[in-house]
Scaffold this motif. Structure first.
Motif, PDB file in Angstrom:
ATOM      1  N   PRO A   1      37.766  21.256  50.959  1.00 26.72           N
ATOM      2  CA  PRO A   1      37.894  22.711  51.081  1.00 26.72           C
ATOM      3  C   PRO A   1      37.902  23.440  49.741  1.00 26.72           C
ATOM      4  O   PRO A   1      37.424  24.570  49.661  1.00 26.72           O
ATOM      5  CB  PRO A   1      39.221  22.889  51.826  1.00 26.72           C
ATOM      6  N   VAL A   2      38.426  22.812  48.694  1.00 20.41           N
ATOM      7  CA  VAL A   2      38.457  23.496  47.393  1.00 20.41           C
ATOM      8  C   VAL A   2      37.041  23.721  46.887  1.00 20.41           C
ATOM      9  O   VAL A   2      36.704  24.804  46.386  1.00 20.41           O
ATOM     10  CB  VAL A   2      39.291  22.701  46.370  1.00 20.41           C
ATOM     11  N   THR A   3      36.190  22.708  47.036  1.00 20.33           N
ATOM     12  CA  THR A   3      34.789  22.870  46.629  1.00 20.33           C
ATOM     13  C   THR A   3      34.127  24.000  47.416  1.00 20.33           C
ATOM     14  O   THR A   3      33.402  24.832  46.847  1.00 20.33           O
ATOM     15  CB  THR A   3      34.012  21.558  46.859  1.00 20.33           C
ATOM     16  N   ALA A   4      34.402  24.052  48.713  1.00 21.42           N
ATOM     17  CA  ALA A   4      33.831  25.114  49.550  1.00 21.42           C
ATOM     18  C   ALA A   4      34.355  26.487  49.135  1.00 21.42           C
ATOM     19  O   ALA A   4      33.619  27.482  49.162  1.00 21.42           O
ATOM     20  CB  ALA A   4      34.156  24.845  51.014  1.00 21.42           C
ATOM     21  N   MET A   5      35.622  26.550  48.734  1.00 24.30           N
ATOM     22  CA  MET A   5      36.202  27.815  48.287  1.00 24.30           C
ATOM     23  C   MET A   5      35.536  28.295  46.993  1.00 24.30           C
ATOM     24  O   MET A   5      35.277  29.486  46.819  1.00 24.30           O
ATOM     25  CB  MET A   5      37.717  27.643  48.091  1.00 24.30           C
ATOM     26  N   VAL A   6      35.282  27.352  46.092  1.00 19.11           N
ATOM     27  CA  VAL A   6      34.615  27.711  44.834  1.00 19.11           C
ATOM     28  C   VAL A   6      33.238  28.293  45.127  1.00 19.11           C
ATOM     29  O   VAL A   6      32.856  29.350  44.592  1.00 19.11           O
ATOM     30  CB  VAL A   6      34.499  26.487  43.902  1.00 19.11           C
ATOM     31  N   VAL A   7      32.472  27.626  45.991  1.00 19.58           N
ATOM     32  CA  VAL A   7      31.124  28.093  46.339  1.00 19.58           C
ATOM     33  C   VAL A   7      31.197  29.474  46.985  1.00 19.58           C
ATOM     34  O   VAL A   7      30.426  30.380  46.645  1.00 19.58           O
ATOM     35  CB  VAL A   7      30.429  27.087  47.282  1.00 19.58           C
ATOM     36  N   ARG A   8      32.159  29.636  47.912  1.00 21.71           N
ATOM     37  CA  ARG A   8      32.276  30.915  48.621  1.00 21.71           C
ATOM     38  C   ARG A   8      32.621  32.049  47.660  1.00 21.71           C
ATOM     39  O   ARG A   8      32.177  33.188  47.835  1.00 21.71           O
ATOM     40  CB  ARG A   8      33.340  30.787  49.712  1.00 21.71           C
ATOM     41  N   SER A   9      33.426  31.761  46.629  1.00 26.05           N
ATOM     42  CA  SER A   9      33.852  32.806  45.696  1.00 26.05           C
ATOM     43  C   SER A   9      32.726  33.283  44.796  1.00 26.05           C
ATOM     44  O   SER A   9      32.777  34.402  44.262  1.00 26.05           O
ATOM     45  CB  SER A   9      35.000  32.291  44.826  1.00 26.05           C
ATOM     46  N   GLY A  10      31.709  32.426  44.575  1.00 30.49           N
ATOM     47  CA  GLY A  10      30.621  32.772  43.674  1.00 30.49           C
ATOM     48  C   GLY A  10      30.993  32.665  42.207  1.00 30.49           C
ATOM     49  O   GLY A  10      30.235  33.113  41.327  1.00 30.49           O
ATOM     50  N   MET A  11      32.143  32.062  41.908  1.00 25.72           N
ATOM     51  CA  MET A  11      32.600  31.944  40.521  1.00 25.72           C
ATOM     52  C   MET A  11      32.336  30.546  39.994  1.00 25.72           C
ATOM     53  O   MET A  11      32.146  29.591  40.753  1.00 25.72           O
ATOM     54  CB  MET A  11      34.114  32.205  40.426  1.00 25.72           C
ATOM     55  N   ALA A  12      32.370  30.415  38.690  1.00 23.22           N
ATOM     56  CA  ALA A  12      32.407  29.082  38.088  1.00 23.22           C
ATOM     57  C   ALA A  12      33.730  28.424  38.472  1.00 23.22           C
ATOM     58  O   ALA A  12      34.736  29.100  38.685  1.00 23.22           O
ATOM     59  CB  ALA A  12      32.286  29.184  36.571  1.00 23.22           C
ATOM     60  N   GLU A  13      33.732  27.100  38.583  1.00 16.07           N
ATOM     61  CA  GLU A  13      34.909  26.392  39.084  1.00 16.07           C
ATOM     62  C   GLU A  13      36.165  26.695  38.264  1.00 16.07           C
ATOM     63  O   GLU A  13      37.226  26.979  38.818  1.00 16.07           O
ATOM     64  CB  GLU A  13      34.649  24.883  39.095  1.00 16.07           C
ATOM     65  N   ARG A  14      36.046  26.632  36.932  1.00 18.96           N
ATOM     66  CA  ARG A  14      37.225  26.882  36.081  1.00 18.96           C
ATOM     67  C   ARG A  14      37.712  28.312  36.241  1.00 18.96           C
ATOM     68  O   ARG A  14      38.920  28.567  36.282  1.00 18.96           O
ATOM     69  CB  ARG A  14      36.889  26.588  34.624  1.00 18.96           C
ATOM     70  N   THR A  15      36.774  29.257  36.344  1.00 13.33           N
ATOM     71  CA  THR A  15      37.159  30.662  36.530  1.00 13.33           C
ATOM     72  C   THR A  15      37.864  30.848  37.862  1.00 13.33           C
ATOM     73  O   THR A  15      38.892  31.532  37.954  1.00 13.33           O
ATOM     74  CB  THR A  15      35.912  31.568  36.475  1.00 13.33           C
ATOM     75  N   PHE A  16      37.314  30.221  38.920  1.00 14.51           N
ATOM     76  CA  PHE A  16      37.929  30.338  40.247  1.00 14.51           C
ATOM     77  C   PHE A  16      39.358  29.792  40.245  1.00 14.51           C
ATOM     78  O   PHE A  16      40.286  30.434  40.739  1.00 14.51           O
ATOM     79  CB  PHE A  16      37.098  29.591  41.283  1.00 14.51           C
ATOM     80  N   LYS A  17      39.541  28.604  39.683  1.00 15.78           N
ATOM     81  CA  LYS A  17      40.866  27.990  39.692  1.00 15.78           C
ATOM     82  C   LYS A  17      41.871  28.834  38.910  1.00 15.78           C
ATOM     83  O   LYS A  17      43.029  28.977  39.320  1.00 15.78           O
ATOM     84  CB  LYS A  17      40.797  26.572  39.131  1.00 15.78           C
ATOM     85  N   ARG A  18      41.418  29.387  37.802  1.00 12.31           N
ATOM     86  CA  ARG A  18      42.311  30.235  37.007  1.00 12.31           C
ATOM     87  C   ARG A  18      42.689  31.502  37.779  1.00 12.31           C
ATOM     88  O   ARG A  18      43.848  31.879  37.834  1.00 12.31           O
ATOM     89  CB  ARG A  18      41.636  30.590  35.682  1.00 12.31           C
ATOM     90  N   GLN A  19      41.695  32.148  38.394  1.00 13.99           N
ATOM     91  CA  GLN A  19      41.974  33.381  39.131  1.00 13.99           C
ATOM     92  C   GLN A  19      42.797  33.112  40.393  1.00 13.99           C
ATOM     93  O   GLN A  19      43.666  33.905  40.759  1.00 13.99           O
ATOM     94  CB  GLN A  19      40.667  34.088  39.494  1.00 13.99           C
ATOM     95  N   PHE A  20      42.541  31.991  41.049  1.00 15.85           N
ATOM     96  CA  PHE A  20      43.303  31.654  42.262  1.00 15.85           C
ATOM     97  C   PHE A  20      44.776  31.441  41.930  1.00 15.85           C
ATOM     98  O   PHE A  20      45.663  31.956  42.628  1.00 15.85           O
ATOM     99  CB  PHE A  20      42.727  30.400  42.915  1.00 15.85           C
ATOM    100  N   LYS A  21      45.041  30.718  40.847  1.00 13.67           N
ATOM    101  CA  LYS A  21      46.439  30.457  40.444  1.00 13.67           C
ATOM    102  C   LYS A  21      47.124  31.771  40.044  1.00 13.67           C
ATOM    103  O   LYS A  21      48.284  32.010  40.420  1.00 13.67           O
ATOM    104  CB  LYS A  21      46.464  29.472  39.269  1.00 13.67           C
ATOM    105  N   ALA A  22      46.412  32.625  39.324  1.00 16.31           N
ATOM    106  CA  ALA A  22      47.005  33.898  38.902  1.00 16.31           C
ATOM    107  C   ALA A  22      47.295  34.793  40.100  1.00 16.31           C
ATOM    108  O   ALA A  22      48.304  35.503  40.131  1.00 16.31           O
ATOM    109  CB  ALA A  22      46.066  34.612  37.929  1.00 16.31           C
ATOM    110  N   ALA A  23      46.428  34.747  41.117  1.00 16.61           N
ATOM    111  CA  ALA A  23      46.580  35.630  42.272  1.00 16.61           C
ATOM    112  C   ALA A  23      47.632  35.138  43.255  1.00 16.61           C
ATOM    113  O   ALA A  23      48.406  35.923  43.808  1.00 16.61           O
ATOM    114  CB  ALA A  23      45.239  35.786  42.990  1.00 16.61           C
TER     115      ALA A  23
END
Length: 312
Positions: A221-243
């Motif tokens: 699911p994490v891989t699918a979330m990254v794809v759905r977000s349209g972000m680079a993986e590192r950017t997505f993980k950083r923004q997800f943790k901050a949010a």
């Protein structure tokens, strides 16, 4: 209510034949006028915050409505507690009383226990505190002179700890038998729920959270979330943790465990099938992960909570 329970139990300490000391509890408050506590019990303090010092200070549970900020509160009480810290008194908190100690800055850099429902507040307001939601009792520093406890009934564990420390182990055992309290070896985790994610305005993260609510059991699911977000993986993980306050994988695991807990409480489904239903093909891995998150095995959790549900 913790203050009355502590007063009664600690007041009994020292009457046993093998007790090394006795304790004399006193109910102290900023004002000595009687007041109504959050549970509508009438409380009459025995003493105000005067210049006299005590050997032991216990801050009982604090009532905070959802969304209520501790900022600027309890200034007189914090000053009084600081005086006792400087006088080398033993300072303790029961349940949400740890919030006052955190607000005073006394828990910065230390481990601390409080009711698990305070996890959001500690995460957001007191990031320097190492919050231990699974613990019932923590030595929170100052060479064993700052003790915090977690859970609404953790005052019982605190009382036995103090009696054992000051009156002897035999007296603590006598009090435990007399009041039928003690033995909470599994901590708070079996009672804890997934901490509420932060409110945020990140639309892309909110979208994947909505998607995940219906797809948490899907493979990767994490891989699918990254794809759905349209972000680079590192950017997505950083923004997800901050949010949200969670790393993506931790968020997925927490959602899966919460769903598993609901199934264990309400359905007779085999544990192996529950593991698959929430996204884990390997039941052994699921059991280990469940125990790490909840503190007990899935079978133990089911036995406890199914029995309680059927008995209601």
């Amino acid at each position: 209510m913790a203050s009355y329970g502590l007063h009664e139990v600690l007041g009994e300490a020292g009457r046993g034949p093998n007790a090394s000391h006795s304790l004399r509890p006193t109910l102290v408050a900023a004002k000595t006028d009687a007041y109504e506590a959050g549970d509508r019990l009438r409380v009459t303090p025995q003493r105000g915050l005067d210049g006299r010092t005590a050997d032991i200070v216990i801050i009982c549970d604090i009532h905070l409505d959802p969304g209520m900020s501790p900022e600027g509160r309890w200034q007189e009480e914090i000053g009084w507690v600081r005086q006792h810290i400087e006088a080398d008194a033993l300072v303790c908190s029961a349940c949400s009383g740890a919030v006052l100690l955190a607000e005073a800055g006394l828990l910065d850099g230390a481990e601390a226990a409080s009711h698990w429902i305070m996890a959001d507040l500690f995460r957001d307001r007191y990031p320097a505190v190492k919050f231990r939601s699974e613990r019932i009792l923590c030595d929170s520093g100052r060479a064993g002179r700052l003790i915090t406890t977690g859970g609404a009934s953790s005052w019982q564990d605190l009382a036995l700890y103090l009696i054992g420390r000051f009156c002897g182990a035999e007296e603590a055992a006598r009090i435990a038998r007399l009041f039928v309290i003690g033995d909470r070896r599994e901590g708070q985790l079996p009672f804890a729920a997934m901490a509420r994610p932060r409110q945020h305005g990140n639309a892309a993260i909110a979208d994947v959270q909505t998607w995940l609510a219906d797809n948490y059991a899907s493979p990767n699911p994490v891989t699918a979330m990254v794809v759905r977000s349209g972000m680079a993986e590192r950017t997505f993980k950083r923004q997800f943790k901050a949010a949200t306050g969670y790393a993506p994988v931790d968020y997925v695991q927490a959602m899966r465990i919460e769903e598993a807990k609901q199934m264990l409480e309400t359905e007779p489904t085999a544990i192996e099938d529950i593991a698959v239903a929430v996204g884990y093909e390997d039941p052994t891995f699921f059991r280990k992960l469940f125990r790490r998150h909840v503190g007990v095995t899935p079978a133990q959790y089911r036995q406890r909570n199914r029995l309680r549900t059927l008995g209601d």
